[in-house]
Design an enzyme around this catalytic site. Structure first.
Site, PDB file in Angstrom:
ATOM      1  N   GLY A  45       0.823  -1.192   0.000  1.00 47.78           N
ATOM      2  CA  GLY A  45       0.000   0.000   0.000  1.00 47.78           C
ATOM      3  C   GLY A  45       0.861   1.247   0.000  1.00 47.78           C
ATOM      4  O   GLY A  45       2.098   1.181   0.087  1.00 47.78           O
ATOM      5  N   TYR A  47       1.480   3.367   2.171  1.00 44.76           N
ATOM      6  CA  TYR A  47       2.255   3.615   3.387  1.00 44.76           C
ATOM      7  C   TYR A  47       3.022   2.369   3.829  1.00 44.76           C
ATOM      8  O   TYR A  47       3.350   2.217   5.000  1.00 44.76           O
ATOM      9  CB  TYR A  47       1.342   4.095   4.517  1.00 44.76           C
ATOM     10  CG  TYR A  47       0.837   5.506   4.318  1.00 44.76           C
ATOM     11  CD1 TYR A  47       1.547   6.590   4.815  1.00 44.76           C
ATOM     12  CD2 TYR A  47      -0.336   5.746   3.612  1.00 44.76           C
ATOM     13  CE1 TYR A  47       1.091   7.889   4.616  1.00 44.76           C
ATOM     14  CE2 TYR A  47      -0.802   7.037   3.413  1.00 44.76           C
ATOM     15  CZ  TYR A  47      -0.086   8.100   3.920  1.00 44.76           C
ATOM     16  OH  TYR A  47      -0.536   9.378   3.729  1.00 44.76           O
ATOM     17  N   SER A  48       3.329   1.501   2.892  1.00 41.77           N
ATOM     18  CA  SER A  48       3.956   0.223   3.215  1.00 41.77           C
ATOM     19  C   SER A  48       5.413   0.385   3.634  1.00 41.77           C
ATOM     20  O   SER A  48       6.271   0.752   2.823  1.00 41.77           O
ATOM     21  CB  SER A  48       3.876  -0.721   2.005  1.00 41.77           C
ATOM     22  OG  SER A  48       4.663  -1.861   2.208  1.00 41.77           O
ATOM     23  N   ASN A  49       5.694   0.059   4.882  1.00 45.24           N
ATOM     24  CA  ASN A  49       7.086   0.036   5.335  1.00 45.24           C
ATOM     25  C   ASN A  49       7.875  -1.067   4.636  1.00 45.24           C
ATOM     26  O   ASN A  49       9.099  -0.980   4.515  1.00 45.24           O
ATOM     27  CB  ASN A  49       7.157  -0.164   6.850  1.00 45.24           C
ATOM     28  CG  ASN A  49       6.754   1.082   7.613  1.00 45.24           C
ATOM     29  OD1 ASN A  49       6.844   2.194   7.094  1.00 45.24           O
ATOM     30  ND2 ASN A  49       6.297   0.911   8.837  1.00 45.24           N
TER      31      ASN A  49
END
Length: 267
Positions: A45, A47-49
């Site tokens: 996504g 905001y995927s770390n």
């Protein structure tokens, strides 16, 4: 960590900072290197770390990286995607309908036509290799504990951590997604693949998602600000803040027996 709200319940909490994304990549990168492929492709996504961790690892280890992002491109990029791009990751986007079919041969073949013979990493990096990497974490914690907690996005960290525990310890995951009951089977499946069977020493809290993935509420924001003022720690609102807010809420409800020693894993 000293906090009168925990002390009143006779619960102790230790924050353990750990790069779990690097742990999830450890054995995946070894497999990629053994295959002779030089490109890593993965999903996430906005905001995927995991996307950022893959970009960093690729830059460090000499891999080309491609990140396939769910949804449409939004400019300017948020800080997570901007950092991934700055580490050399090529970003591309799939509409949500196609993204749901991201592991089908049709979609993967199309990506191979575009990006070549890449080594595929799953969304969130969660697979058997990732779980084996995360299983090494509990043995490295220096103080005794009864319960270890982590945020849960795709389940790989929880699956691995639980497998690395002693018989007298348990793991508690906090889902950051709304309607995430499916994670129970996902974690069990990861443990079957990585360790032969589900370990049975873990559970997932589904109630503290605060609106769902990459969403927040005034209540969560207030908790983050209060925690920063009390302890000087600015929490990641997408993941760890939800887990810690959940732990404090469960403590206030006397969910944990008095004397429980908790370790909360922060990225």
């Amino acid at each position: 960590m000293r906090d009168e709200r925990l002390a009143a319940a006779e619960v102790t909490l230790h924050l353990h900072h750990d790069d779990n994304k690097a742990r999830k990549l450890k054995y995946n990168l070894a497999e990629a290197r053994a295959s002779g492929r030089t490109t890593l492709l993965t999903f996430g996504g906005a905001y995927s770390n995991h996307l950022l961790a893959t970009a960093r690892a690729g830059a460090r280890e000499g891999f080309t990286t491609v990140g396939i992002v769910r949804g449409e491109e939004h400019l300017p990029l948020n800080p997570v995607l901007a950092a991934a791009r700055d580490h050399g990751m090529r970003l591309a986007y799939l509409d949500r309908g196609t993204y749901r079919r991201k592991h089908t041969p049709e979609v993967i073949d199309g990506l191979r036509e575009r990006y070549g013979d890449f080594h595929l990493l799953p969304e969130g990096g969660s697979n058997a290799a990732a779980a084996r990497g995360c299983a090494e974490l509990p043995a490295e914690i220096g103080q005794p504990f009864d319960l270890i907690a982590c945020a849960v996005g795709t389940g790989g960290t929880l699956a691995g951590i639980a497998a690395g525990l002693r018989p007298d310890q348990r793991a508690l995951g906090f889902a950051v997604l709304k309607g995430a009951a499916f994670l129970n089977e996902d974690v069990a499946a990861l443990q079957r693949e990585a360790f032969g069977r589900p370990t049975g020493n873990w559970s997932i809290d589904l109630a503290h998602h605060y609106g769902g993935y990459a969403k927040r509420t005034p209540k969560l924001d207030a908790f983050i600000e209060d925690f920063r003022e009390r302890h000087g720690e600015t929490l990641n609102w997408v993941y760890e803040a939800k887990m810690l807010a959940g732990l404090y809420d469960l403590t206030a409800r006397a969910t944990f027996p008095r004397g429980t020693r908790i370790v909360a894993v922060l990225a």
